[in-house]
Each structure stands twice: as structure tokens, then as C-alpha cells.
Design a protein around this motif. Structure first.
Motif, PDB file in Angstrom:
ATOM      1  N   ALA A   1      37.785  39.232  56.567  1.00  0.00           N
ATOM      2  CA  ALA A   1      38.146  38.379  55.767  1.00  0.00           C
ATOM      3  C   ALA A   1      37.992  38.912  54.186  1.00  0.00           C
ATOM      4  O   ALA A   1      39.164  39.213  53.477  1.00  0.00           O
ATOM      5  CB  ALA A   1      37.698  37.030  55.562  1.00  0.00           C
ATOM      6  N   LEU A   2      36.884  39.310  53.713  1.00  0.00           N
ATOM      7  CA  LEU A   2      36.781  39.423  52.588  1.00  0.00           C
ATOM      8  C   LEU A   2      37.250  40.798  52.510  1.00  0.00           C
ATOM      9  O   LEU A   2      38.105  41.397  51.216  1.00  0.00           O
ATOM     10  CB  LEU A   2      34.900  39.430  52.169  1.00  0.00           C
ATOM     11  CG  LEU A   2      34.740  40.117  50.619  1.00  0.00           C
ATOM     12  CD1 LEU A   2      35.622  38.845  49.194  1.00  0.00           C
ATOM     13  CD2 LEU A   2      33.484  40.076  50.644  1.00  0.00           C
ATOM     14  N   GLU A   3      37.202  42.110  53.159  1.00  0.00           N
ATOM     15  CA  GLU A   3      37.376  43.310  53.214  1.00  0.00           C
ATOM     16  C   GLU A   3      39.607  43.340  53.159  1.00  0.00           C
ATOM     17  O   GLU A   3      39.790  44.572  52.502  1.00  0.00           O
ATOM     18  CB  GLU A   3      36.874  44.427  53.864  1.00  0.00           C
ATOM     19  CG  GLU A   3      37.091  45.454  54.233  1.00  0.00           C
ATOM     20  CD  GLU A   3      36.770  46.358  55.364  1.00  0.00           C
ATOM     21  OE1 GLU A   3      37.452  47.496  55.692  1.00  0.00           O
ATOM     22  OE2 GLU A   3      35.994  45.930  56.313  1.00  0.00           O
ATOM     23  N   TRP A   4      39.295  42.426  54.205  1.00  0.00           N
ATOM     24  CA  TRP A   4      41.588  42.718  53.325  1.00  0.00           C
ATOM     25  C   TRP A   4      41.584  42.049  52.055  1.00  0.00           C
ATOM     26  O   TRP A   4      42.570  42.513  52.092  1.00  0.00           O
ATOM     27  CB  TRP A   4      41.948  41.562  55.005  1.00  0.00           C
ATOM     28  CG  TRP A   4      42.922  40.743  55.235  1.00  0.00           C
ATOM     29  CD1 TRP A   4      43.455  39.786  54.804  1.00  0.00           C
ATOM     30  CD2 TRP A   4      44.407  41.501  55.907  1.00  0.00           C
ATOM     31  NE1 TRP A   4      45.251  39.438  54.875  1.00  0.00           N
ATOM     32  CE2 TRP A   4      45.890  40.563  55.640  1.00  0.00           C
ATOM     33  CE3 TRP A   4      44.180  42.327  56.327  1.00  0.00           C
ATOM     34  CZ2 TRP A   4      45.974  41.120  55.709  1.00  0.00           C
ATOM     35  CZ3 TRP A   4      45.527  42.591  56.385  1.00  0.00           C
ATOM     36  CH2 TRP A   4      46.331  42.608  56.498  1.00  0.00           C
ATOM     37  N   PHE A   5      41.131  40.858  51.975  1.00  0.00           N
ATOM     38  CA  PHE A   5      41.781  40.423  51.035  1.00  0.00           C
ATOM     39  C   PHE A   5      41.624  41.290  49.405  1.00  0.00           C
ATOM     40  O   PHE A   5      42.574  41.333  48.829  1.00  0.00           O
ATOM     41  CB  PHE A   5      41.169  39.201  50.731  1.00  0.00           C
ATOM     42  CG  PHE A   5      41.486  38.186  51.491  1.00  0.00           C
ATOM     43  CD1 PHE A   5      43.082  37.321  51.444  1.00  0.00           C
ATOM     44  CD2 PHE A   5      40.744  37.081  52.410  1.00  0.00           C
ATOM     45  CE1 PHE A   5      43.578  36.373  52.700  1.00  0.00           C
ATOM     46  CE2 PHE A   5      41.059  36.186  53.671  1.00  0.00           C
ATOM     47  CZ  PHE A   5      42.495  36.106  53.101  1.00  0.00           C
ATOM     48  N   LEU A   6      40.225  42.056  50.167  1.00  0.00           N
ATOM     49  CA  LEU A   6      39.856  42.873  48.589  1.00  0.00           C
ATOM     50  C   LEU A   6      41.196  43.842  48.299  1.00  0.00           C
ATOM     51  O   LEU A   6      41.278  44.700  47.291  1.00  0.00           O
ATOM     52  CB  LEU A   6      38.513  43.253  48.410  1.00  0.00           C
ATOM     53  CG  LEU A   6      37.676  42.518  48.524  1.00  0.00           C
ATOM     54  CD1 LEU A   6      36.045  42.917  48.733  1.00  0.00           C
ATOM     55  CD2 LEU A   6      37.876  41.657  47.201  1.00  0.00           C
ATOM     56  N   GLY A   7      41.606  44.766  50.445  1.00  0.00           N
ATOM     57  CA  GLY A   7      42.270  45.212  49.666  1.00  0.00           C
ATOM     58  C   GLY A   7      43.850  45.124  49.279  1.00  0.00           C
ATOM     59  O   GLY A   7      45.053  46.774  49.046  1.00  0.00           O
TER      60      GLY A   7
END
Length: 299
Positions: free
Chosen positions: A264-270
């Protein structure tokens, strides 16, 4: 590949009714002994072929055995050729293209080719070499060794390869890991220094649950967020046009499940400043920490 040739032989017999082994050997650029083995395999598959000697003799399909007009319909041939050509996209050879050219001279098997599948993207040279090594290792029951890079670091691996798998828009090798003593999947773009070893293995029976790739992944970690309307295309690309609710201020509200907090963190940081995570509070804190760390890089 052998399957290409078997399909070609069957189609040729349907077109010409009677052909000789030398003719087939020359057409498919193999030895007569190979053609004889192919004929045996076709018979084992349930298509009775007859070989007659002397003038006018040759190989033919047994009289009275009925196949639908040309073994394959035009639509079926289009599907076969599309599949074979897609494999060519990650191969240094052009076996599918060659087969299409060899048996596609009859009007009955002319195919339009309305679909193009590229399984290699930008990585053909690298992927083709790796896939050829893996295929050879599987056929000879030889272990493969490679250096693997993943989130926890890197490690040398020795596995008994079972399958080359295209899934989640990427290529993997599936096999039995000697170190872990279990079946594992390894992404080809993360493994390097791939080589076939001199160590051989006896093929193992693969438990059915091990081939249900991704079945262990669940979407239980629910995160609510709002996105800037300018990234709507990315939301639609990932989850479809009904995946969000448009708010009065125009922002797009979503409530989705993720496999892990890290995913989830990787998705939102993108999305940078185009998204704001609302809940759970744990994810909000993780986003703040990640953004503070990024800001520190430029301070």
C-alpha cells in the motif's frame, strides 16, 4: 519446438492427403528418423496414420477417419499462430513464424493475424536467453544456479526448475529450491548469472496448491484515500471505471484492500502530491514518515 512440427504435419496431411517421409523431413528441416517418431506420436494422440510402400505410397490419414474439414478451423489456426508468435517474442528463434509460413500457403489456412502479443516488452534479449536456458534445464532435468536480488538483499540460489511462468505481466521460473526445501517462484528480471549446473534431479510431483500462484495473496489491509482528478486514468487502469466515488470538491474517494502495508505504501507514494491517505491512522503515519525521509534527502 516439437509441438509446432506436429501441428504442421497434421495440417499438411489434411491438405495433401498423402505425402512421403522425405517430403516432410525436407519441409520441416529434420531427419527422416525424427519424422517417423513424430508419426508415432500423432498416432498415440488418437489420429490414425497409415504408411504405404512402393510407387504412390506415403503417409496418409486412415480412410474413414473423420476430422472436421481441415483439423483446425480458420479461427483455431489464428489462435494457434497468435500463441506461437507470442512465444517467438521471447525467443531468439522464429519457430511460430516459420510454421505459419510453411503450412499457411493454402487458402484454407490463410490467417489474418489481427492480434499481436509481445511477451518481452523492452527485455527480449535478456529474457530470451534466460528462457532458453531454463527450457533446456527442464528438458534435461538439470539444476540451475543464479544470483537473486529481492527486498531483503541478495542470495545465491540452486533450484530444480519445473516451469517458466508468465503471470502478473512478468516472467518467472517456478521450481524446487534446494535451500528452502520447497517450491518457489523467482522473477527473471531479478535473477542474474544464470547457468545450468552439472547437478541433475528426478522430477518431483508438484502439489496442486503450489501451482495456484498468488492464492496466498489477500486484500485484507483496507485503506481509504482521496485522489486528484488528474490521476483518474491510473485508477481506472488498475481497478476499472467504477472503482471510486467523486466527491463534491471533485476529488476521487477510494476504499481498497492491499496485500500488505508495504504494498500500500509503495502504491500511494507513487502518486506524490496527487493523493491523500485518510485511514487507517497507521498508514497515515507511514506516509508521513516516508515523506519526511524523502524531504530530508534534499535538505
Amino acid at each position: 519446438m516439437k509441438i509446432y512440427r506436429l501441428i504442421g504435419i497434421i495440417t499438411t496431411l489434411q491438405q495433401k492427403k498423402n505425402v512421403t517421409a522425405p517430403y516432410l523431413a525436407e519441409k520441416f528441416q529434420v531427419s527422416r528418423r525424427t519424422i517417423n517418431r513424430d508419426i508415432e506420436d500423432i498416432c498415440k494422440a488418437g489420429i490414425p496414420l497409415v504408411t504405404t510402400q512402393g510407387a504412390g505410397g506415403g503417409i496418409s490419414i486412415m480412410d474413414g477417419f473423420s476430422l472436421d474439414t481441415t483439423v483446425f478451423t480458420k479461427q483455431e489456426l489464428e489462435a494457434i499462430f497468435t500463441g506461437l508468435k507470442s512465444i517467438d517474442s521471447v525467443s531468439h528463434s522464429a519457430s511460430g513464424e516459420n510454421l505459419a509460413r510453411k503450412i499457411g500457403k493454402s487458402p484454407a489456412v490463410q490467417v489474418s493475424g489481427h492480434m499481436l502479443i509481445d511477451l518481452a516488452s523492452h527485455y527480449k534479449d535478456d529474457l530470451a536467453s534466460k528462457l532458453e536456458l531454463i527450457k533446456s534445464a527442464i528438458e534435461t532435468s538439470s539444476c540451475i544456479a543464479f544470483r537473486y536480488y529481492y527486498e531483503k538483499g541478495e542470495a545465491d540460489k540452486l533450484i530444480e526448475p519445473c516451469l517458466a511462468v508468465f503471470k502478473w505481466s512478468d516472467w518467472y521460473v517456478f521450481g524446487f529450491c534446494r535451500q528452502r526445501q520447497d517450491f518457489r517462484m523467482y522473477k527473471l528480471r531479478r535473477l542474474w548469472n544464470l547457468q545450468i549446473t552439472q547437478e541433475h534431479f528426478s522430477p518431483r510431483e508438484i502439489p496442486e496448491e503450489k501451482t495456484r500462484f498468488g492464492s496466498h495473496m489477500t486484500d485484507d489491509y483496507i485503506v481509504a484515500a482521496v485522489y486528484d482528478p488528474c490521476v483518474k486514468y491510473r485508477l481506472v487502469e488498475e481497478y476499472g471505471p467504477d472503482c471510486f466515488t467523486r466527491q463534491e470538491d471533485g476529488r476521487l474517494y477510494t476504499e481498497w484492500g492491499f496485500t500488505t502495508k508495504e504494498q500500500a505504501l509503495e502504491w500511494f507514494l507513487g502518486f506524490g502530491i496527487r493523493v491523500k491517505v485518510l485511514e487507517p491512522g497507521e498508514m497515515v503515519d507511514l506516509m508521513k514518515e516516508a515523506l519526511d525521509a524523502a524531504r530530508a534527502l534534499y535538505s
